[in-house]
Scaffold this motif. Structure first.
Motif, short mmCIF file in Angstrom:
data_model
loop_
_atom_site.label_atom_id
_atom_site.label_comp_id
_atom_site.label_asym_id
_atom_site.label_seq_id
_atom_site.Cartn_x
_atom_site.Cartn_y
_atom_site.Cartn_z
N ARG A 100 -72.47 -58.33 24.18
CA ARG A 100 -73.83 -58.66 24.65
C ARG A 100 -73.81 -59.88 25.57
NH1 ARG A 100 -79.32 -59.97 21.15
NH2 ARG A 100 -80.50 -60.69 22.95
N TRP A 102 -76.04 -63.01 26.99
CA TRP A 102 -77.15 -63.82 26.53
C TRP A 102 -77.59 -64.79 27.60
CZ3 TRP A 102 -79.43 -63.95 21.62
CH2 TRP A 102 -78.83 -63.17 20.63
N LYS A 103 -78.87 -64.99 27.71
CA LYS A 103 -79.44 -66.09 28.48
C LYS A 103 -79.62 -67.26 27.51
CE LYS A 103 -80.74 -64.54 32.63
NZ LYS A 103 -80.24 -65.13 33.84
N GLY A 105 -82.13 -69.22 27.15
CA GLY A 105 -83.45 -69.17 26.52
C GLY A 105 -83.50 -68.19 25.36
N SER A 106 -82.84 -67.04 25.53
CA SER A 106 -82.79 -66.05 24.44
C SER A 106 -82.01 -66.59 23.26
CB SER A 106 -82.14 -64.75 24.93
OG SER A 106 -82.86 -64.21 25.99
N MET A 107 -80.93 -67.30 23.56
CA MET A 107 -80.13 -67.89 22.48
C MET A 107 -80.95 -68.96 21.76
SD MET A 107 -77.43 -68.02 20.62
CE MET A 107 -76.33 -66.93 21.51
N GLN A 109 -84.11 -68.99 21.35
CA GLN A 109 -85.04 -68.24 20.49
C GLN A 109 -84.31 -67.76 19.23
OE1 GLN A 109 -88.32 -67.48 20.72
NE2 GLN A 109 -88.66 -68.49 22.68
N ALA A 110 -83.11 -67.21 19.42
CA ALA A 110 -82.34 -66.69 18.29
C ALA A 110 -81.96 -67.81 17.32
CB ALA A 110 -81.09 -65.97 18.78
N PRO A 114 -86.78 -72.67 20.28
CA PRO A 114 -87.24 -72.25 21.61
C PRO A 114 -87.54 -73.41 22.55
CG PRO A 114 -88.94 -71.86 19.96
CD PRO A 114 -87.70 -72.25 19.22
N GLY A 117 -84.22 -75.10 24.97
CA GLY A 117 -83.46 -74.22 25.84
C GLY A 117 -82.42 -74.94 26.68
N ARG A 121 -78.39 -74.48 26.57
CA ARG A 121 -77.62 -74.15 27.77
C ARG A 121 -76.44 -75.12 27.93
NH1 ARG A 121 -77.67 -76.49 32.34
NH2 ARG A 121 -79.74 -77.36 32.13
N ASN A 140 -75.68 -65.58 32.68
CA ASN A 140 -75.56 -64.77 31.48
C ASN A 140 -74.26 -65.16 30.79
OD1 ASN A 140 -77.81 -62.79 31.55
ND2 ASN A 140 -76.91 -62.35 33.54
#
Length: 151
Positions: A100, A102-103, A105-107, A109-110, A114, A117, A121, A140
């Motif tokens: 997968r 990942w961005k 921001g998505s990480m 969230q996970a 949130p 971010g 990063r 990504n």
């Protein structure tokens, strides 16, 4: 300003007036640039003055101490309730599906962070430098083991 234009002359030779107005516009833009620079410097000065005033009132704060082998900030090394650092949790999540992408921001969230971010990063970039993650175009991120199996 528009009402000050000599419309009779303007109508007779608009090129001359356009050139004059363009010169005036360029001069005004230079003036605006200078004012913005002075404003920026004045704001910096005020910020430093406010800091100095605060230090006079409350004393100079102690410098943040870091150990010689600690090159990461507290945010990245602080453990969660389970004793895992952010890096550990990112590794764990990414190992669940190494293929997968990942961005950050998505990480975030996970991870349940949130609002962090940017910190996520930075942590992911550190893992890239360590060779644990791979950064693909478009920012990504992928676990390095997922990339090796597809080669």
């Amino acid at each position: 300003m528009v009402e000050d234009l000599p419309w009779e002359e303007f109508a007779g030779d608009p090129d001359t007036h356009i050139a004059k107005l363009e010169e005036k516009e360029e001069g005004l833009q230079k003036d605006i640039y200078k004012v913005r620079q002075e404003l920026r410097l004045a704001r910096q000065l005020k910020k430093h003055k406010d800091t100095a005033d605060e230090w006079r009132r409350n004393g100079i704060p102690d410098q943040r101490q870091s150990s010689a082998d600690d090159d990461e900030d507290d945010d990245m090394t602080a453990a969660n309730a389970q004793g895992q650092t952010r890096k550990d949790r990112i590794r764990e999540i990414m190992l669940q599906d190494p293929m997968r992408h990942w961005k950050a921001g998505s990480m975030a969230q996970a991870l349940g962070e949130p609002a962090k971010g940017k910190s996520v990063r930075v942590t992911m970039d550190e893992l890239v430098r360590a060779g644990e993650l791979v950064k693909h175009p478009g920012s990504n991120y992928q676990h390095a083991s997922g990339v090796r199996t597809t080669s």
